[in-house]
Design a protein around this motif. Structure first.
Motif, PDB file in Angstrom:
ATOM      1  N   GLY A 186       0.630  -1.539   0.127  1.00  0.00           N
ATOM      2  CA  GLY A 186      -0.218   0.213   0.034  1.00  0.00           C
ATOM      3  C   GLY A 186       1.033   1.427   0.089  1.00  0.00           C
ATOM      4  O   GLY A 186       0.261   2.303   0.404  1.00  0.00           O
ATOM      5  N   THR A 187       1.814   1.194  -0.639  1.00  0.00           N
ATOM      6  CA  THR A 187       2.777   2.820   0.148  1.00  0.00           C
ATOM      7  C   THR A 187       4.517   1.464  -0.697  1.00  0.00           C
ATOM      8  O   THR A 187       5.339   0.911  -0.231  1.00  0.00           O
ATOM      9  CB  THR A 187       3.570   2.773   1.132  1.00  0.00           C
ATOM     10  N   ALA A 188       4.473   2.752  -2.306  1.00  0.00           N
ATOM     11  CA  ALA A 188       5.355   2.082  -2.801  1.00  0.00           C
ATOM     12  C   ALA A 188       6.457   2.696  -2.542  1.00  0.00           C
ATOM     13  O   ALA A 188       7.352   2.200  -2.373  1.00  0.00           O
ATOM     14  CB  ALA A 188       5.848   3.599  -4.223  1.00  0.00           C
ATOM     15  N   ALA A 189       6.931   3.991  -1.666  1.00  0.00           N
ATOM     16  CA  ALA A 189       8.354   4.032  -0.759  1.00  0.00           C
ATOM     17  C   ALA A 189       8.926   2.560  -0.526  1.00  0.00           C
ATOM     18  O   ALA A 189      10.049   2.193  -0.455  1.00  0.00           O
ATOM     19  CB  ALA A 189       7.721   4.846   0.108  1.00  0.00           C
ATOM     20  N   TRP A 190       7.780   2.288   0.748  1.00  0.00           N
ATOM     21  CA  TRP A 190       7.959   1.172   1.304  1.00  0.00           C
ATOM     22  C   TRP A 190       8.392   0.404   1.004  1.00  0.00           C
ATOM     23  O   TRP A 190       9.273  -0.809   1.069  1.00  0.00           O
ATOM     24  CB  TRP A 190       6.426   0.778   2.358  1.00  0.00           C
ATOM     25  N   ASP A 191       7.484  -0.238  -1.060  1.00  0.00           N
ATOM     26  CA  ASP A 191       7.976  -1.508  -0.949  1.00  0.00           C
ATOM     27  C   ASP A 191       9.141  -1.300  -1.741  1.00  0.00           C
ATOM     28  O   ASP A 191      10.107  -2.627  -1.633  1.00  0.00           O
ATOM     29  CB  ASP A 191       6.872  -1.807  -2.476  1.00  0.00           C
TER      30      ASP A 191
END
Ligand code: LIP
Length: 259
Positions: A186-191
Protein backbone atom coordinates in the motif's frame (compact mmCIF):
# COMPACT_ATOMS: atom_id res chain seq x y z
CA UNK A 1 25.90 17.13 10.78
CA UNK A 2 25.96 16.03 7.13
CA UNK A 3 23.05 16.75 4.84
CA UNK A 4 21.66 13.17 4.85
CA UNK A 5 21.73 13.07 8.67
CA UNK A 6 19.84 16.38 8.82
CA UNK A 7 17.18 15.06 6.42
CA UNK A 8 16.90 11.89 8.54
CA UNK A 9 16.31 14.07 11.61
CA UNK A 10 13.56 15.99 9.79
CA UNK A 11 11.91 12.68 8.79
CA UNK A 12 11.93 11.44 12.40
CA UNK A 13 10.36 14.71 13.60
CA UNK A 14 7.71 14.44 10.87
CA UNK A 15 7.05 10.86 11.98
CA UNK A 16 5.93 12.16 15.39
CA UNK A 17 3.02 13.97 13.67
CA UNK A 18 1.79 10.63 12.23
CA UNK A 19 2.09 8.93 15.63
CA UNK A 20 0.21 11.73 17.41
CA UNK A 21 -2.62 11.80 14.88
CA UNK A 22 -6.14 11.13 16.07
CA UNK A 23 -9.66 11.35 14.66
CA UNK A 24 -8.16 10.81 11.21
CA UNK A 25 -11.43 9.88 9.49
CA UNK A 26 -12.90 13.30 10.33
CA UNK A 27 -9.79 14.97 8.91
CA UNK A 28 -10.05 13.29 5.50
CA UNK A 29 -10.96 14.76 2.08
CA UNK A 30 -11.14 13.26 -1.40
CA UNK A 31 -8.90 14.25 -4.33
CA UNK A 32 -9.44 13.50 -8.03
CA UNK A 33 -9.31 9.85 -9.09
CA UNK A 34 -10.74 6.69 -7.52
CA UNK A 35 -10.23 6.40 -3.72
CA UNK A 36 -7.61 9.16 -3.70
CA UNK A 37 -7.71 10.64 -0.19
CA UNK A 38 -5.83 13.37 1.70
CA UNK A 39 -5.92 14.09 5.43
CA UNK A 40 -5.06 17.23 7.31
CA UNK A 41 -2.03 15.31 8.60
CA UNK A 42 -0.64 14.91 5.06
CA UNK A 43 -0.80 18.73 4.74
CA UNK A 44 0.57 19.29 8.28
CA UNK A 45 3.57 17.00 7.67
CA UNK A 46 4.25 18.62 4.27
CA UNK A 47 4.13 22.11 5.79
CA UNK A 48 6.53 21.01 8.57
CA UNK A 49 8.99 19.40 6.12
CA UNK A 50 8.96 22.32 3.66
CA UNK A 51 9.85 24.71 6.53
CA UNK A 52 12.37 22.41 8.22
CA UNK A 53 14.20 21.43 5.02
CA UNK A 54 14.24 25.03 3.75
CA UNK A 55 16.16 25.79 6.93
CA UNK A 56 18.56 22.88 6.24
CA UNK A 57 19.08 23.71 2.51
CA UNK A 58 17.86 27.27 1.77
CA UNK A 59 18.83 27.08 -1.92
CA UNK A 60 16.60 24.04 -2.60
CA UNK A 61 13.29 24.09 -4.47
CA UNK A 62 10.34 21.96 -3.32
CA UNK A 63 7.67 19.74 -4.85
CA UNK A 64 5.24 17.89 -2.62
CA UNK A 65 2.26 15.58 -3.21
CA UNK A 66 -0.13 17.94 -1.46
CA UNK A 67 0.69 20.89 -3.71
CA UNK A 68 -2.23 19.70 -5.77
CA UNK A 69 -0.71 19.30 -9.23
CA UNK A 70 1.92 16.94 -10.59
CA UNK A 71 3.89 20.09 -11.19
CA UNK A 72 7.50 19.60 -12.21
CA UNK A 73 8.87 22.98 -13.07
CA UNK A 74 11.92 23.64 -15.20
CA UNK A 75 13.86 25.07 -12.22
CA UNK A 76 13.86 21.63 -10.54
CA UNK A 77 16.31 20.43 -13.19
CA UNK A 78 19.02 22.68 -11.76
CA UNK A 79 20.52 22.53 -8.28
CA UNK A 80 18.74 20.90 -5.35
CA UNK A 81 15.05 19.96 -5.41
CA UNK A 82 13.25 18.19 -2.57
CA UNK A 83 10.50 15.77 -3.72
CA UNK A 84 8.30 15.01 -0.72
CA UNK A 85 5.52 12.55 0.00
CA UNK A 86 4.51 13.60 3.53
CA UNK A 87 2.54 10.37 4.11
CA UNK A 88 3.12 7.64 1.55
CA UNK A 89 0.34 5.16 2.07
CA UNK A 90 -2.41 7.64 2.96
CA UNK A 91 -5.15 5.03 2.66
CA UNK A 92 -3.13 2.79 5.01
CA UNK A 93 -2.89 5.76 7.42
CA UNK A 94 -6.66 6.37 7.33
CA UNK A 95 -7.41 2.66 7.87
CA UNK A 96 -4.63 2.13 10.48
CA UNK A 97 -3.11 -0.49 8.17
CA UNK A 98 0.66 -0.39 8.82
CA UNK A 99 2.90 1.03 7.66
CA UNK A 100 2.59 4.50 6.25
CA UNK A 101 5.89 6.28 5.77
CA UNK A 102 7.46 9.72 5.41
CA UNK A 103 9.32 9.88 2.09
CA UNK A 104 11.89 12.58 1.29
CA UNK A 105 13.79 12.53 -2.00
CA UNK A 106 16.46 15.08 -2.93
CA UNK A 107 17.35 15.57 -6.61
CA UNK A 108 20.57 17.29 -7.67
CA UNK A 109 20.46 18.76 -11.20
CA UNK A 110 17.35 16.64 -11.88
CA UNK A 111 18.99 13.36 -10.86
CA UNK A 112 18.33 11.28 -7.69
CA UNK A 113 20.90 12.20 -4.99
CA UNK A 114 19.57 11.45 -1.47
CA UNK A 115 16.61 9.34 -0.31
CA UNK A 116 15.11 8.97 3.19
CA UNK A 117 12.09 6.79 4.01
CA UNK A 118 10.91 6.63 7.63
CA UNK A 119 8.36 4.23 9.14
CA UNK A 120 7.52 5.74 12.55
CA UNK A 121 5.29 2.81 13.59
CA UNK A 122 8.20 0.36 13.65
CA UNK A 123 11.04 2.86 14.11
CA UNK A 124 12.65 1.89 10.79
CA UNK A 125 14.55 4.45 8.75
CA UNK A 126 16.06 3.71 5.33
CA UNK A 127 18.41 6.19 3.72
CA UNK A 128 20.93 6.47 0.92
CA UNK A 129 23.18 8.98 -0.82
CA UNK A 130 24.37 8.56 -4.40
CA UNK A 131 27.66 6.61 -4.45
CA UNK A 132 27.60 5.98 -0.66
CA UNK A 133 25.41 2.89 -0.27
CA UNK A 134 22.00 2.27 1.33
CA UNK A 135 21.27 1.86 5.04
CA UNK A 136 18.53 0.53 7.31
CA UNK A 137 18.79 2.18 10.76
CA UNK A 138 22.47 2.86 10.02
CA UNK A 139 23.31 -0.69 8.84
CA UNK A 140 24.45 -1.21 5.21
CA UNK A 141 21.92 -3.18 3.13
CA UNK A 142 22.04 -5.00 -0.21
CA UNK A 143 19.33 -6.35 -2.46
CA UNK A 144 18.84 -10.10 -2.87
CA UNK A 145 20.98 -12.33 -5.10
CA UNK A 146 18.15 -14.84 -5.53
CA UNK A 147 16.57 -15.51 -8.96
CA UNK A 148 12.90 -14.66 -9.69
CA UNK A 149 11.69 -18.24 -9.11
CA UNK A 150 12.97 -18.13 -5.53
CA UNK A 151 11.65 -14.60 -4.83
CA UNK A 152 8.45 -13.04 -3.56
CA UNK A 153 7.37 -9.92 -5.45
CA UNK A 154 5.27 -6.90 -4.51
CA UNK A 155 3.02 -4.76 -6.69
CA UNK A 156 1.04 -1.56 -6.45
CA UNK A 157 -2.51 -1.58 -7.83
CA UNK A 158 -2.45 2.07 -9.01
CA UNK A 159 -5.92 2.39 -7.50
CA UNK A 160 -6.44 6.05 -8.54
CA UNK A 161 -6.24 5.07 -12.24
CA UNK A 162 -9.00 2.51 -12.95
CA UNK A 163 -7.98 2.30 -16.63
CA UNK A 164 -4.77 0.55 -15.48
CA UNK A 165 -6.40 -2.14 -13.30
CA UNK A 166 -6.75 -4.87 -15.94
CA UNK A 167 -3.09 -4.64 -17.01
CA UNK A 168 -1.89 -4.39 -13.38
CA UNK A 169 -3.53 -7.74 -12.59
CA UNK A 170 -2.51 -9.43 -15.87
CA UNK A 171 1.10 -8.65 -14.95
CA UNK A 172 0.52 -9.88 -11.37
CA UNK A 173 -0.81 -13.19 -12.68
CA UNK A 174 2.20 -13.50 -15.00
CA UNK A 175 4.68 -12.90 -12.15
CA UNK A 176 2.77 -15.18 -9.75
CA UNK A 177 3.60 -18.11 -12.08
CA UNK A 178 7.29 -17.10 -12.14
CA UNK A 179 7.83 -16.41 -8.41
CA UNK A 180 6.99 -17.85 -4.94
CA UNK A 181 4.15 -15.40 -4.14
CA UNK A 182 2.90 -11.78 -4.20
CA UNK A 183 2.62 -9.03 -1.55
CA UNK A 184 0.89 -5.59 -1.56
CA UNK A 185 1.98 -3.06 1.14
CA UNK A 186 0.00 0.00 0.00
CA UNK A 187 3.06 2.28 -0.07
CA UNK A 188 5.48 2.39 -3.01
CA UNK A 189 8.28 3.93 -0.91
CA UNK A 190 8.11 1.01 1.55
CA UNK A 191 7.96 -1.55 -1.28
CA UNK A 192 11.17 -0.09 -2.76
CA UNK A 193 12.88 -0.28 0.66
CA UNK A 194 11.89 -3.94 1.17
CA UNK A 195 13.40 -4.63 -2.26
CA UNK A 196 16.60 -2.77 -1.28
CA UNK A 197 16.89 -4.85 1.89
CA UNK A 198 16.65 -8.13 -0.04
CA UNK A 199 13.21 -9.15 1.30
CA UNK A 200 11.47 -9.07 -2.10
CA UNK A 201 12.99 -9.60 -5.55
CA UNK A 202 10.76 -7.38 -7.71
CA UNK A 203 8.27 -4.50 -7.37
CA UNK A 204 6.13 -2.80 -10.01
CA UNK A 205 3.33 -0.25 -10.28
CA UNK A 206 1.85 1.14 -13.50
CA UNK A 207 1.55 4.77 -12.38
CA UNK A 208 3.11 6.69 -9.49
CA UNK A 209 3.64 10.35 -8.68
CA UNK A 210 7.33 11.39 -8.59
CA UNK A 211 6.98 11.81 -4.81
CA UNK A 212 6.00 8.14 -4.41
CA UNK A 213 9.31 6.81 -5.82
CA UNK A 214 11.94 9.63 -5.69
CA UNK A 215 13.38 8.61 -2.31
CA UNK A 216 12.88 4.82 -2.60
CA UNK A 217 14.60 4.82 -6.00
CA UNK A 218 17.84 6.22 -4.50
CA UNK A 219 17.75 3.63 -1.68
CA UNK A 220 17.01 0.71 -4.03
CA UNK A 221 19.59 1.88 -6.58
CA UNK A 222 22.31 2.16 -3.94
CA UNK A 223 21.42 -1.37 -2.73
CA UNK A 224 22.19 -2.83 -6.19
CA UNK A 225 18.66 -2.82 -7.65
CA UNK A 226 17.86 -2.00 -11.29
CA UNK A 227 15.00 0.48 -11.86
CA UNK A 228 13.17 1.21 -15.13
CA UNK A 229 9.64 2.04 -16.22
CA UNK A 230 7.35 -0.95 -16.87
CA UNK A 231 8.56 -1.22 -20.48
CA UNK A 232 12.25 -1.33 -19.52
CA UNK A 233 13.04 2.30 -20.40
CA UNK A 234 15.33 4.32 -18.08
CA UNK A 235 13.35 5.79 -15.15
CA UNK A 236 12.89 9.57 -15.42
CA UNK A 237 12.57 11.95 -12.48
CA UNK A 238 10.52 14.75 -13.99
CA UNK A 239 6.97 13.65 -13.31
CA UNK A 240 4.67 10.64 -12.88
CA UNK A 241 5.82 7.28 -14.23
CA UNK A 242 5.37 3.53 -14.06
CA UNK A 243 8.09 1.77 -12.04
CA UNK A 244 9.63 -1.71 -12.41
CA UNK A 245 12.39 -2.39 -9.88
CA UNK A 246 14.33 -5.63 -9.42
CA UNK A 247 17.02 -6.97 -7.13
CA UNK A 248 20.60 -7.63 -8.28
CA UNK A 249 19.79 -11.37 -8.48
CA UNK A 250 16.66 -10.95 -10.62
CA UNK A 251 18.42 -8.37 -12.82
CA UNK A 252 20.66 -11.20 -14.06
CA UNK A 253 17.78 -12.86 -15.91
CA UNK A 254 14.93 -11.91 -18.28
CA UNK A 255 12.40 -10.51 -15.80
CA UNK A 256 10.26 -8.31 -18.04
CA UNK A 257 6.50 -8.87 -17.61
CA UNK A 258 4.97 -11.08 -20.31
CA UNK A 259 1.59 -9.32 -20.19
C1 LIP B 1 0.36 5.53 -2.70
C2 LIP B 1 1.48 4.69 -3.25
C3 LIP B 1 0.99 3.25 -3.48
C4 LIP B 1 -0.05 3.28 -4.47
C5 LIP B 1 -1.15 4.15 -4.00
C6 LIP B 1 -0.67 5.56 -3.70
P1 LIP B 1 -0.01 7.89 -1.57
O1 LIP B 1 0.81 6.82 -2.48
O2 LIP B 1 2.49 4.66 -2.35
O3 LIP B 1 2.00 2.41 -3.94
O4 LIP B 1 -0.51 2.00 -4.76
O5 LIP B 1 -2.01 4.24 -4.98
O6 LIP B 1 -0.17 6.17 -4.87
O7 LIP B 1 -1.08 8.46 -2.44
O8 LIP B 1 -0.55 7.19 -0.40
O9 LIP B 1 1.01 8.92 -1.22
Amino acid sequence: MDLRKQIEEAAREAGKILLSANDIQAATDEKSGHANFVTMYDKKVQEFLFAELARVLPEASFVGEEEGAECFREEYRRGYAFVIDPIDGTTNFIKAYRPSVVSIGLLLDGKPFIGVVYNPYHGILYSAERGKGAYRNGVLIHSSGEPLERSIFSMGTAPYYEELTARSFRIAENYLHRTIDMRRSGTAAWDLCLLAEGITGLYYELRLGLWDFAAGAVIAGEAGCVLTDIDGNPLTYDGPSSVLAVSAGVARENYMPEA
